[in-house]
Design an enzyme around this catalytic site. Sequence first.
Site, PDB file in Angstrom:
ATOM      1  N   ASP A   1       8.608  63.512  35.033  1.00  0.00           N
ATOM      2  CA  ASP A   1       8.899  63.606  33.595  1.00  0.00           C
ATOM      3  C   ASP A   1       9.730  64.402  33.119  1.00  0.00           C
ATOM      4  OD1 ASP A   1       6.655  62.706  34.505  1.00  0.00           O
ATOM      5  OD2 ASP A   1       5.121  63.799  33.261  1.00  0.00           O
TER       6      ASP A   1
ATOM      7  N   GLN B   1      10.376  67.829  35.565  1.00  0.00           N
ATOM      8  CA  GLN B   1       9.403  68.020  36.694  1.00  0.00           C
ATOM      9  C   GLN B   1      10.372  67.888  37.783  1.00  0.00           C
ATOM     10  OE1 GLN B   1       5.665  68.110  36.133  1.00  0.00           O
ATOM     11  NE2 GLN B   1       6.825  69.490  34.937  1.00  0.00           N
TER      12      GLN B   1
ATOM     13  N   THR C   1       4.009  69.040  33.029  1.00  0.00           N
ATOM     14  CA  THR C   1       4.765  68.723  31.577  1.00  0.00           C
ATOM     15  C   THR C   1       4.281  69.719  30.565  1.00  0.00           C
ATOM     16  OG1 THR C   1       5.347  66.516  32.642  1.00  0.00           O
ATOM     17  CG2 THR C   1       4.992  66.647  30.253  1.00  0.00           C
TER      18      THR C   1
ATOM     19  N   ASP D   1      -0.332  67.721  29.454  1.00  0.00           N
ATOM     20  CA  ASP D   1       0.991  67.288  28.530  1.00  0.00           C
ATOM     21  C   ASP D   1       0.671  67.589  27.207  1.00  0.00           C
ATOM     22  OD1 ASP D   1       1.291  66.490  31.507  1.00  0.00           O
ATOM     23  OD2 ASP D   1       0.681  64.107  30.721  1.00  0.00           O
TER      24      ASP D   1
ATOM     25  N   GLU E   1      -1.608  60.111  29.355  1.00  0.00           N
ATOM     26  CA  GLU E   1      -0.563  61.146  29.880  1.00  0.00           C
ATOM     27  C   GLU E   1       0.373  61.432  28.655  1.00  0.00           C
ATOM     28  OE1 GLU E   1      -0.365  61.872  34.101  1.00  0.00           O
ATOM     29  OE2 GLU E   1       0.258  60.058  33.951  1.00  0.00           O
TER      30      GLU E   1
ATOM     31  N   ASP F   1      -1.732  56.310  32.718  1.00  0.00           N
ATOM     32  CA  ASP F   1      -1.889  56.665  34.035  1.00  0.00           C
ATOM     33  C   ASP F   1      -2.438  55.214  34.907  1.00  0.00           C
ATOM     34  OD1 ASP F   1      -1.822  58.667  35.879  1.00  0.00           O
ATOM     35  OD2 ASP F   1      -3.847  59.351  35.798  1.00  0.00           O
TER      36      ASP F   1
END
Lengths: 176, 648
Positions: free
Chosen positions: B132, B148, B192, B256, B310, B343
């Site tokens: 991410d 990430q 994140t 997140d 997410e 997800d």
Amino acid sequence: MKNNIISFVLLQIAFSFTFLPETHQLSSSTNLNLVETTCKKTPFYNLCLSTLQSDPRSSKADVAGLAHIGADKVKARATATLRQITVLLKGAKDPKLKTALTECLDLYNTIIKYDIPVAIDAVVKGNPKFGVESAADAANEANDCERRFIKSPISGSNKAVHDLSSMVASIVQLLL
Amino acid sequence: MADTNPFLPVSTSDESFPTQRRPIKQQLLIIFGLLSVGLFAAFLLGSSNGSDNAYLQENEHGSLDMSTSASGKPEILRPLTPAAAAGVSEKKNMRFAAKLGAESVAFPWNNSMLSWQRTAFHFQPEKNWMNDPNGPLFYKGWYHFFYQYNPNAAVWGDIVWGHAVSRDMIHWLHLPLAMVADQWYDENGVWTGSATILPDGKIVMLYTGSTKEAVQVQNLAYPADHNDPLLIKWVKYSGNPVLVPPPGIDDKDFRDPTTAWLTSEGKWRITIGSKINKTGIALVYDTTDFINYEKIDGWLHAVPNTGMWECVDFFPVSKTEGNGLDTSVNGPGIKHVVKASMDDDRHDYYAIGTYYEKNATWVPDHPEIDVGIGLRYDYGIYYAAKTFYDQNKSRRVLWGWIGESDSEAADVQKGWASVQSIPRTIAFDYKTGTHLLQWPVKEIESLRLTSNEFNQVTVLPGSVVPLEVGSATQLDIMAEFEVDKDALEKATGSNATFSCQTSNGASEHGALGPFGLLVLADMRLREQTPVYFYIAKGSDGNLNTFFCNDITRSSVAYDVEKHIYGSSVPVLKDEKLSVRILVDHSIVESFAQGGRTVITSRVYPTEAIYGAAKLFLFNNATDVSVTASLKIWEMNSAFIRPFPTDEM
């Protein structure tokens, strides 16, 4: 060559016994249900049931725990296959067979060193989508290995690793 | 007649089949069918007892590629002649005899193929795994990008924050890791997060930590030295975590945090994705100091059966102006976008609607295209996207993570995985009122080198036209297509529903499509990545346009994913069909109609690489000619590298 194949068939039979359901009874009937309901959501119900029921940890595990146990089984089976490949490689004369085995060595190293640890990590750390992808990848690598042979001497192992990995991917998918 | 089947990867030589088209199709279908069945059977015998599963990468198309290899015949090729006039290709329509030669079953990736895959102007770390985008921001003359990152391997795990800076969001310089997993509250991963710039110019970063017990918590961090424009050192707040999962939310479903925006009361508000059973939700918190938070009852928005949300994003767009807006802007003439990354299917979905500040809720304009069930940012590989307001140029910019679609074994071999999209400006499409427009930031144009123009190239039904552009692995392509209006009128409507995914891809033979470009194609078209339009005429006479990217023939390798991506794209009256394509080695980003519908794909050709990668126009429609006008630039590399240490 022929002897080799026979011995590996025997080897495989020996391995396959490891995965037969043991007489071990799960202590908790509720968890027997969890194993069953979980396995019903995978494409390999019987394999899933026998694999998970053979491990005493399954009696206390939640779905994430079952995924972890499944991943451990993939790792064990893949490690055995890697040994099998190493032995085969020592006896291999045919250059094409040698090449295929060498490539499979890399593929199985990926499964053991990367795919399965990532799958376990993703389940333990709670970001299961990476686990789904890694377990599915392990299944693909096993298939990939199989496709590299004109006549595969390790079909049974490849299939076992493929099926177990797919089973784990399905279980991890339930955690999303 | 062979032209009517130009894309079929089996020999279509005239003498093999009777002359009517339908029987040919049927025969081919039968042959394909038999080959596929045979192959499938072989595969089953080889490695599986028929318990096929959803995760297998091999699919029908993979099998087709395999099966055709058995029927490989010597290629009949027409040589390409040099361009007839300066910059203009030969208009002659080349016959499209795409088929596969005898390919060995195994596919060994060699280093030359793998090194070709590395991109030249898309952001990626020097090595290892990235996912991410995190906390993008502009500060003291520098664009900052965090991501990430797994510093230890080319697969996910051991996640920390990578960091890079750029003056223009194109030429990036790598900096040391911004944050590592060194505290109990992020021991299992520095996940994140998003940046908020406070009114005094200071920066706060909120990010998710996976604690030593793998509980997802939110943490606060800030730059150690606000005088350092490079923001090299980051400090984690000593009282972390600042937020833990609230009652009713699972320990592993709380991650997140967004950029914060101001309420009219002067409080900061954030939202965090989660789920309750299978309903995806966005939780809301208010804070004044980023340390203490008040949970707002209910949620910003929820959509049943969408699973875990997410990387939720929430931002305003102007209904009338092209400018981007600061995240806190609210009022008349403004709509709000909610985006979430699903997800469950690993796609980013957005919807446009109205934000009600008082009760901290948001309502979509069109519930039938709500978040998770309607529009996507991108119909290819694109996930965990995040916007930021670029106060430097008054625009909202979108980052998105583009993963790999090859095997992890190949990723390990090449030593890296994932790229980031070219940052895209994102704005409300006031023409449709339903869509957002995404467009590569204009700074990308600084990489344009030589250009080639092709004006009014006619592409007849069933034909392929090579475009001489020199090197074709780093390109910026702008193309417009005009479709013969009479043919549009004359075409018979049909009740059949079309979708890119379920179609035959670029080898479909519709009356009015497909037509478009073949990128990363070798001369013999054994490998090709078509980006194209398909016009479907309904029985009511209405036209529906689809924008697709078929990667089923992008590589002869079987261990890569082979899909047909795409979706419908609104085309308004008097609009020409237009597409922009950025080709950068293994990544193809395609924008239709000014960015209304976008598709990003990863492709791994084995032959159509380096100098062998070519570009073509194609038209596989049966009843319509198209006229294409194009401008194509060769693109420079962005020379992404470590920041010079002596200047740090």
